[in-house]
Design a protein around this motif. Structure first.
Motif, PDB file in Angstrom:
ATOM      1  N   ASP A   1       0.801  -1.220   0.000  1.00 16.91           N
ATOM      2  CA  ASP A   1       0.000   0.000   0.000  1.00 16.91           C
ATOM      3  C   ASP A   1       0.836   1.273   0.000  1.00 16.91           C
ATOM      4  OD1 ASP A   1      -2.369  -1.388  -0.008  1.00 16.91           O
ATOM      5  OD2 ASP A   1      -2.664  -1.283   2.160  1.00 16.91           O
TER       6      ASP A   1
ATOM      7  N   TRP B   1       0.670  -0.327  -4.585  1.00 16.21           N
ATOM      8  CA  TRP B   1       0.909  -1.351  -5.595  1.00 16.21           C
ATOM      9  C   TRP B   1      -0.182  -2.416  -5.491  1.00 16.21           C
ATOM     10  CZ3 TRP B   1       6.330  -2.686  -7.557  1.00 16.21           C
ATOM     11  CH2 TRP B   1       7.155  -1.555  -7.535  1.00 16.21           C
ATOM     12  N   THR B   2      -0.325  -3.191  -6.564  1.00 12.04           N
ATOM     13  CA  THR B   2      -1.299  -4.279  -6.602  1.00 12.04           C
ATOM     14  C   THR B   2      -0.584  -5.602  -6.360  1.00 12.04           C
ATOM     15  OG1 THR B   2      -2.685  -3.096  -8.184  1.00 12.04           O
ATOM     16  CG2 THR B   2      -2.996  -5.488  -8.020  1.00 12.04           C
TER      17      THR B   2
ATOM     18  N   THR C   1       0.746   2.235 -15.140  1.00  7.46           N
ATOM     19  CA  THR C   1       0.016   3.463 -15.458  1.00  7.46           C
ATOM     20  C   THR C   1      -1.436   3.201 -15.842  1.00  7.46           C
ATOM     21  OG1 THR C   1       1.010   3.330 -17.668  1.00  7.46           O
ATOM     22  CG2 THR C   1       2.044   4.814 -16.091  1.00  7.46           C
TER      23      THR C   1
ATOM     24  N   ASP D   1      -2.906   8.725 -13.153  1.00  4.19           N
ATOM     25  CA  ASP D   1      -2.392  10.021 -12.706  1.00  4.19           C
ATOM     26  C   ASP D   1      -0.875  10.106 -12.823  1.00  4.19           C
ATOM     27  OD1 ASP D   1      -2.666   8.023 -10.492  1.00  4.19           O
ATOM     28  OD2 ASP D   1      -1.534   9.531  -9.386  1.00  4.19           O
ATOM     29  N   ILE D   2      -0.205   8.940 -12.857  1.00  3.99           N
ATOM     30  CA  ILE D   2       1.252   8.937 -13.008  1.00  3.99           C
ATOM     31  C   ILE D   2       1.663   9.610 -14.307  1.00  3.99           C
ATOM     32  CG2 ILE D   2       3.241   7.426 -13.460  1.00  3.99           C
ATOM     33  CD1 ILE D   2       2.185   5.490 -11.423  1.00  3.99           C
TER      34      ILE D   2
ATOM     35  N   ILE E   1       2.991  -2.234 -10.151  1.00  2.00           N
ATOM     36  CA  ILE E   1       2.442  -0.900 -10.316  1.00  2.00           C
ATOM     37  C   ILE E   1       2.506  -0.562 -11.799  1.00  2.00           C
ATOM     38  CG2 ILE E   1       4.660   0.255  -9.891  1.00  2.00           C
ATOM     39  CD1 ILE E   1       3.046   2.540  -8.580  1.00  2.00           C
TER      40      ILE E   1
ATOM     41  N   ALA F   1       7.170   5.711  -7.955  1.00  6.99           N
ATOM     42  CA  ALA F   1       6.614   4.449  -7.443  1.00  6.99           C
ATOM     43  C   ALA F   1       6.768   4.259  -5.944  1.00  6.99           C
ATOM     44  CB  ALA F   1       7.284   3.269  -8.165  1.00  6.99           C
TER      45      ALA F   1
ATOM     46  N   ARG G   1       3.354   5.257  -3.841  1.00  4.79           N
ATOM     47  CA  ARG G   1       2.017   4.882  -4.306  1.00  4.79           C
ATOM     48  C   ARG G   1       1.668   3.445  -3.901  1.00  4.79           C
ATOM     49  NH1 ARG G   1       3.124   8.796  -8.416  1.00  4.79           N
ATOM     50  NH2 ARG G   1       1.215   9.985  -8.905  1.00  4.79           N
TER      51      ARG G   1
ATOM     52  N   THR H   1      -3.375   1.244 -13.890  1.00  2.00           N
ATOM     53  CA  THR H   1      -3.992   1.334 -12.569  1.00  2.00           C
ATOM     54  C   THR H   1      -3.880   2.740 -11.997  1.00  2.00           C
ATOM     55  OG1 THR H   1      -3.389  -0.980 -12.178  1.00  2.00           O
ATOM     56  CG2 THR H   1      -4.020   0.321 -10.266  1.00  2.00           C
ATOM     57  N   HIS H   2      -2.782   3.410 -12.301  1.00  2.00           N
ATOM     58  CA  HIS H   2      -2.540   4.768 -11.795  1.00  2.00           C
ATOM     59  C   HIS H   2      -2.365   5.727 -12.979  1.00  2.00           C
ATOM     60  CE1 HIS H   2      -1.962   3.731  -7.528  1.00  2.00           C
ATOM     61  NE2 HIS H   2      -1.326   2.656  -7.950  1.00  2.00           N
TER      62      HIS H   2
END
Length: 238
Positions: free
Chosen positions: A36, A117-118, A136, A141-142, A134, A112, A115, A138-139
Motif C-alpha cells: 500500500d 501497488w497491486t 500506469t 495520474d502517473i 504498479i 513508485a 504509491r 492502474t494509476h
C-alpha cells in the motif's frame, strides 16, 4: 495465510494499511512488505550467528514512513533513481517536464515509492514469495508526472535465510521510453554486537564525482585526505 512445510506468508495490518509478512520459522527469518505504500520491504530480520537481528532499518511508525517514504526499508526508485536536474530533460526530440520534489527544484527518485501497488500473487512453497505490480493503467495520474506508460513488477522471496528481490520493468507505450531503476536499502547498524563506533567502513575508490546540491558536475577528482574512503572510519563518525 499461505503455508508450506518450511515457509509461510500472512496478510497482516500495519498501522491501518495491509502488509504481507514472509516467514521462515526454522531460522527466525521474517520480512514485512507494505504494498500500500511503495511496496516497501520495511523490515527484514534473520539469524546472524545464534542471534536474530534486524538487517534493515524499519520505520518507527506508519506516520513516519508516510512522511519520509525514502528513509526506511527498501524504497523502489522508478522510472528514475537520483535527481533530474531542474525536473526536466530532453528525450527523442521532446521536452519532458517532471514534478519538482526535492525542495531544490529537481525531481527525485521516480513515482513508485509512495504509491499503492497491486498484489499479484502470494505463495509459500520452496520459499515465501510476494509478487506486486504498479502500472500506469492502474494509476493513470502517473502520466501527469511521467508521460510514458509502463508496468513495473517486483518479486520478494525469502528462502534459506536470504531475502531476494527481482524486478522487471516493461514499456507499455507505443514509443521508446527512457528509464532508470534502483533500490535504496537502509541497513540497521551495527549488524552484530557492539556499537556504531566499533564498526569500520571503507571503500576501495581512488576517485569521486564532484557534486553540488547532490547533483554531479561532470568533474571527476582524486579523493582527498579529508574524504578518503579507503581509510577505514567508524560508522558513527560518518
Amino acid at each position: 495465510m499461505q503455508s508450506g512445510s518450511r515457509y509461510e506468508i500472512t496478510r497482516e495490518p500495519f498501522d491501518g494499511l495491509t502488509s504481507f509478512v514472509l516467514r521462515e520459522p526454522a531460522t527466525g527469518s521474517a520480512a514485512r512488505v507494505v504494498p500500500d505504500l511503495g511496496n516497501n520491504v520495511v523490515s527484514f530480520r534473520t539469524t546472524v550467528g545464534a542471534t536474530v537481528r534486524d538487517i534493515l532499518m524499519p520505520p518507527p511508525s506508519l506516520a513516519t514512513l508516510r512522511e519520509q517514504p525514502l528513509w526506511y526499508g527498501v524504497p523502489v526508485m522508478f522510472p528514475f533513481p537520483g535527481r533530474v536536474r531542474g525536473a526536466r530533460f530532453s528525450f527523442a526530440g521532446r521536452e519532458v517536464e517532471l514534478v519538482s520534489s526535492d525542495g531544490q527544484g529537481n525531481a527525485l527518485h521516480g513515482v513508485a515509492f509512495h504509491r499503492a501497488w497491486t498484489v499479484v500473487e502470494a505463495t509459500a512453497d520452496d520459499g515465501a514469495a510476494l509478487c506486486s505490480r504498479i502500472d500506469t493503467d492502474t494509476h493513470p495520474d502517473i502520466l501527469r508526472e511521467w508521460p510514458f506508460p509502463f508496468r513495473l513488477t517486483v518479486g520478494v522471496r525469502l528462502r534459506a535465510s536470504a531475502l531476494t528481490l527481482e524486478l522487471a520493468a516493461e514499456n507499455t507505450g507505443p514509443g521508446a521510453m527512457p528509464m532508470g531503476l534502483g533500490l535504496h536499502p537502509y541497513f540497521a547498524t551495527p549488524l552484530g554486537s557492539g556499537t556504531r563506533d566499533e564498526f569500520l567502513v571503507s571503500v576501495s575508490a581512488e576517485r569521486h564525482w564532484e557534486q553540488k546540491m547532490a547533483l554531479p558536475t561532470g568533474v571527476v577528482k582524486p579523493v582527498a585526505e579529508s574524504i578518503d574512503p579507503r581509510r577505514p572510519r567508524t560508522i558513527g563518525s560518518l
